[in-house]
Design a protein around this motif. Structure first.
Motif, PDB file in Angstrom:
ATOM      1  N   GLY A 181       0.954  -1.178  -0.148  1.00 31.36           N
ATOM      2  CA  GLY A 181       0.067  -0.120   0.067  1.00 31.36           C
ATOM      3  C   GLY A 181       0.856   1.213  -0.099  1.00 31.36           C
ATOM      4  O   GLY A 181       0.618   2.068   0.973  1.00 31.36           O
ATOM      5  N   TYR A 182       1.634   1.434  -0.772  1.00 33.08           N
ATOM      6  CA  TYR A 182       2.752   2.431  -0.893  1.00 33.08           C
ATOM      7  C   TYR A 182       2.352   3.707  -0.873  1.00 33.08           C
ATOM      8  O   TYR A 182       0.986   4.093  -1.583  1.00 33.08           O
ATOM      9  N   GLY A 183       2.439   4.517   0.205  1.00 30.33           N
ATOM     10  CA  GLY A 183       1.881   5.998   0.175  1.00 30.33           C
ATOM     11  C   GLY A 183       0.904   6.075   1.094  1.00 30.33           C
ATOM     12  O   GLY A 183       0.266   7.193   1.603  1.00 30.33           O
ATOM     13  N   SER A 184       0.451   4.877   1.658  1.00 26.07           N
ATOM     14  CA  SER A 184      -0.813   5.071   2.458  1.00 26.07           C
ATOM     15  C   SER A 184      -0.604   4.969   3.966  1.00 26.07           C
ATOM     16  O   SER A 184      -1.514   5.521   4.596  1.00 26.07           O
ATOM     17  N   GLY A 185       0.549   4.734   4.378  1.00 24.85           N
ATOM     18  CA  GLY A 185       0.963   4.651   5.826  1.00 24.85           C
ATOM     19  C   GLY A 185      -0.046   3.572   6.574  1.00 24.85           C
ATOM     20  O   GLY A 185      -0.159   3.917   7.861  1.00 24.85           O
ATOM     21  N   ALA A 186      -0.259   2.603   5.888  1.00 25.37           N
ATOM     22  CA  ALA A 186      -1.420   1.393   6.436  1.00 25.37           C
ATOM     23  C   ALA A 186      -0.179   0.797   7.232  1.00 25.37           C
ATOM     24  O   ALA A 186       0.302  -0.465   6.949  1.00 25.37           O
ATOM     25  N   SER A 187      -0.026   0.952   8.557  1.00 28.88           N
ATOM     26  CA  SER A 187       0.614   0.082   9.353  1.00 28.88           C
ATOM     27  C   SER A 187       0.194  -1.221   9.995  1.00 28.88           C
ATOM     28  O   SER A 187       0.672  -2.162  10.080  1.00 28.88           O
ATOM     29  N   ALA A 188      -1.179  -0.913  10.437  1.00 30.00           N
ATOM     30  CA  ALA A 188      -2.015  -2.082  10.836  1.00 30.00           C
ATOM     31  C   ALA A 188      -2.696  -2.502   9.324  1.00 30.00           C
ATOM     32  O   ALA A 188      -2.970  -1.912   8.529  1.00 30.00           O
ATOM     33  N   PRO A 189      -3.251  -3.863   9.230  1.00 25.22           N
ATOM     34  CA  PRO A 189      -3.914  -4.480   8.189  1.00 25.22           C
ATOM     35  C   PRO A 189      -5.193  -3.771   7.925  1.00 25.22           C
ATOM     36  O   PRO A 189      -5.932  -3.556   8.903  1.00 25.22           O
ATOM     37  N   ARG A 190      -5.240  -3.557   6.614  1.00 23.78           N
ATOM     38  CA  ARG A 190      -6.629  -2.853   6.179  1.00 23.78           C
ATOM     39  C   ARG A 190      -7.087  -3.415   4.834  1.00 23.78           C
ATOM     40  O   ARG A 190      -6.301  -3.664   3.862  1.00 23.78           O
ATOM     41  N   LEU A 191      -8.241  -3.964   4.871  1.00 20.05           N
ATOM     42  CA  LEU A 191      -8.891  -4.695   3.997  1.00 20.05           C
ATOM     43  C   LEU A 191      -9.394  -3.725   3.032  1.00 20.05           C
ATOM     44  O   LEU A 191     -10.159  -2.795   3.308  1.00 20.05           O
ATOM     45  N   VAL A 192      -9.019  -3.581   1.572  1.00 18.79           N
ATOM     46  CA  VAL A 192      -9.311  -2.621   0.943  1.00 18.79           C
ATOM     47  C   VAL A 192     -10.809  -2.507   0.410  1.00 18.79           C
ATOM     48  O   VAL A 192     -11.325  -3.556   0.027  1.00 18.79           O
ATOM     49  N   ASP A 193     -11.509  -1.258   0.374  1.00 16.92           N
ATOM     50  CA  ASP A 193     -12.951  -1.365  -0.293  1.00 16.92           C
ATOM     51  C   ASP A 193     -12.784  -0.186  -1.012  1.00 16.92           C
ATOM     52  O   ASP A 193     -12.639   0.996  -0.607  1.00 16.92           O
ATOM     53  N   ARG A 194     -13.033  -0.333  -2.233  1.00 18.39           N
ATOM     54  CA  ARG A 194     -13.132   0.646  -3.370  1.00 18.39           C
ATOM     55  C   ARG A 194     -14.078   1.532  -3.258  1.00 18.39           C
ATOM     56  O   ARG A 194     -14.077   2.635  -3.827  1.00 18.39           O
ATOM     57  N   ALA A 195     -15.305   1.229  -2.426  1.00 16.95           N
ATOM     58  CA  ALA A 195     -16.484   2.147  -2.587  1.00 16.95           C
ATOM     59  C   ALA A 195     -15.875   3.253  -1.228  1.00 16.95           C
ATOM     60  O   ALA A 195     -16.479   4.293  -1.498  1.00 16.95           O
ATOM     61  N   HIS A 196     -15.036   2.980  -0.517  1.00 21.54           N
ATOM     62  CA  HIS A 196     -14.877   3.944   0.439  1.00 21.54           C
ATOM     63  C   HIS A 196     -13.407   4.279   0.636  1.00 21.54           C
ATOM     64  O   HIS A 196     -13.050   5.730   1.052  1.00 21.54           O
ATOM     65  N   HIS A 197     -12.297   3.548   0.206  1.00 18.72           N
ATOM     66  CA  HIS A 197     -10.993   3.979   0.246  1.00 18.72           C
ATOM     67  C   HIS A 197     -10.425   4.763  -1.004  1.00 18.72           C
ATOM     68  O   HIS A 197     -10.897   4.530  -2.175  1.00 18.72           O
ATOM     69  N   LYS A 198      -9.402   5.621  -0.733  1.00 16.78           N
ATOM     70  CA  LYS A 198      -8.957   6.366  -1.808  1.00 16.78           C
ATOM     71  C   LYS A 198      -7.331   6.010  -1.773  1.00 16.78           C
ATOM     72  O   LYS A 198      -7.051   5.393  -0.847  1.00 16.78           O
ATOM     73  N   ALA A 199      -6.848   6.279  -2.812  1.00 14.76           N
ATOM     74  CA  ALA A 199      -5.392   5.928  -3.096  1.00 14.76           C
ATOM     75  C   ALA A 199      -4.404   6.371  -1.941  1.00 14.76           C
ATOM     76  O   ALA A 199      -3.548   5.795  -1.640  1.00 14.76           O
ATOM     77  N   ALA A 200      -4.885   7.714  -1.208  1.00 14.41           N
ATOM     78  CA  ALA A 200      -4.229   8.202  -0.025  1.00 14.41           C
ATOM     79  C   ALA A 200      -4.489   7.215   1.113  1.00 14.41           C
ATOM     80  O   ALA A 200      -3.720   7.191   2.066  1.00 14.41           O
TER      81      ALA A 200
END
Length: 326
Positions: free
Chosen positions: A82-101
């Motif tokens: 997740g380059y650039g996201s700063g997601a240190s804890a696991p995060r399940l991607v949701d296209r409806a709510h998540h942005k590239a940031a």
């Protein structure tokens, strides 16, 4: 970061030679790190990586692998930094709510095919993939990361440039000496044509490693719409020139290009400037699917060219994947 041009010259330049002692140190440390044992997270892990820093086509290859796994009845889940996201804890991607940031640009593309977990910690992320229902994990990047035991390690190479001058960062693009990386690779994917890629393919075959060749094929409908059309092209990927060349090969009249660093975070001012240039010249503004993922609503005002990996020998890939344990 934008890769310096001297990386891709076959003969090391003076700058490369001056930096080579630092490259020796960096490469030696990475090679030592690659030799450390990894942890078993449960489901088998397929690593899609590359020998060098920057883009080689890992994400299209990861998508092709996941699609093949789905065809085999498996349940793949992607694991990405997740380059650039700063997601240190696991995060399940949701296209409806998540942005590239929030999750990075590549995971937004991956999750259109299969679920995707982003996490800086590979082991934590892999465990989250298992919780998400994975019976196999497709890891986008991480060939040099020793955190996980990998059931299948596929190195992806850009056929046009290969490993450049053959030196390690910062003197060249290699993350570790090539000789130290081969023992950690099970198969090679060469994308596009070129003598550098063929040289690596021959070496892989000499080492008894399967080689698959392929091309990044643009989406046919969009490709037809670009033929004969004046366009201004921009891209913030590993090698933007590859995208510009693809447009020209499709018959587009590329009147201007703008290259940005890989994973570049576009500002509203930059996008407005590009749109203004296109309007003044009566041209279409076009970018890559990966760049469009970082643009949000602004992507709706320009053309996006999706590409997919077309392998010459899909049966070879299916054979490799069919050997994975359940």
């Amino acid at each position: 970061m934008r890769a310096p041009a001297f990386w891709w010259r076959e003969a090391p330049t003076l700058t490369a030679r001056l930096l080579s002692p630092f490259g020796w140190i960096y490469g030696s440390l990475t090679a030592w790190r690659m030799g450390r044992p990894g942890a078993d997270c449960g489901p088998p892990v397929i690593c899609i990586g590359n020998f060098v820093a920057g883009g080689a086509g890992k994400t299209p290859t990861a998508i092709a692998v996941a699609q093949a796994l789905l065809a085999l009845g498996r349940k793949p889940v992607f694991l990405s930094r997740g380059y650039g996201s700063g997601a240190s804890a696991p995060r399940l991607v949701d296209r409806a709510h998540h942005k590239a940031a929030d999750v990075g640009d590549e995971p937004l593309l991956l999750t259109a095919v299969a679920p995707c977990v982003v996490c800086a910690d590979k082991l934590e992320g892999a465990r989250a993939c298992a919780v998400a229902g994975a019976d196999v994990i497709v890891m986008d990047d991480g060939l040099q990361n020793p955190a996980l035991t990998k059931a299948l390690r596929i190195a992806v190479v850009d056929g046009a440039v290969g490993v450049g001058n053959g030196l390690c960062l910062p003197a060249g693009p290699l993350r570790a000496p090539l000789a130290a990386q081969w023992p950690h690779v099970d198969a090679l994917v060469v994308i596009g044509q070129g003598a550098p890629g063929e040289a690596l393919a021959r070496r892989a075959e000499a080492l008894g490693k399967p080689v698959m060749r392929g091309l990044l094929a643009p989406e046919p409908g969009m490709a037809m719409g670009l033929a004969g059309r004046e366009v201004i092209a921009f891209a913030g990927i590993g090698r933007p020139e590859k995208f510009f060349d693809t447009l020209r090969a499709l018959g587009a009249d590329v009147i201007e290009t703008e290259a940005f660093p890989d994973h570049h975070a576009f500002t509203p001012r930059e996008i407005a400037g590009l749109q203004g240039r296109a309007k003044r010249r009566g041209a279409a503004l076009v970018t890559t699917e990966k760049d469009a993922a970082r643009l949000g609503p602004a992507a709706e005002q320009l053309l996006t060219l999706p590409v997919r990996l077309a392998l010459e020998n899909e049966a070879g890939l299916m054979g490799l994947l069919g050997k994975l344990r359940a």
